[in-house]
Design a protein around this motif. Structure first.
Motif: not given
Lengths: 130, 130
Positions: A9, A11, A20-21, A23-25, A51
């Motif tokens: 990915i 960025v 973000i990842y 925050k997703l844990g 990822l």
């Protein structure tokens, strides 16, 4: 036989993308720089796959060019195969276009090729042996 | 906890896109049409995950718009999570932007949301419970 090894990915900011990842844990690896590819990256394990968040370290790198043309987002899909030589031989026979003719050796000693997006529905497809 | 459920890949021609994965020796599912999403699709199992090849059935569908703007290629990443309500609550608390406010119910009864690419490094991120 196959497995998704990782998704690359592209960025602009590794720090922002990591957030973000997190925050997703999910667990985000330490940052690593790969000089030959002009990228700084982190890996985010997801099940049997990962990822790969990629930030350019040079404005004329592949990742910087990709972001300039298409914006941030999914850059490539890497499938793990058991016998890369056999797969590449079959693809050549079938007229599939590869980015480079030869199997390359990566930093960790792994063997890989890229299938050209023109032969893979617009997807830059990496095949790695493992 | 997480797993890559599938990768959505927008293609102009399902027939052409299927061919590359069949050449790689992968198994491609029968074609299926999802009316509410205006797509025709096949699934390609890869390890614990799947590639989802998506062809538009209407010129004003999300997939047709995506191809018009960005060309064929990777459209979204779907991660499987165990407790979607808990994950969505945490994301809302952290100010993450979702495409729709509510958890949706898919054709097979599965619960899902999309995280907006602006909150996920340019990646359209689907979260599905399973």
């Amino acid at each position: 036989m196959y497995q998704i090894d990782h998704l690359g990915i592209a960025v602009k900011s590794l720090a922002a993308a990591k957030a973000i990842y997190e925050k997703l844990g999910l667990i985000v690896s330490a940052e690593e720089t790969v000089e030959q590819e002009q990228v700084r990256l982190v890996m985010v394990p997801v099940g049997e796959s990962r990822l790969e968040l990629l930030e350019a370290t040079s404005p004329d790198s592949a990742i910087a060019n990709f972001i300039a043309k298409r914006g941030e987002g999914l850059h490539h899909v890497c499938l793990k195969v058991q016998d890369l030589s056999a797969v590449v031989a079959r693809l050549r026979k079938d007229g599939v276009r590869l980015v480079s003719e030869e199997i390359k050796i990566g930093a960790g000693g792994h063997r890989y090729v890229f299938v050209h997006p023109a032969s893979a529905g617009g997807v830059l497809l990496e095949l790695v042996e493992g």
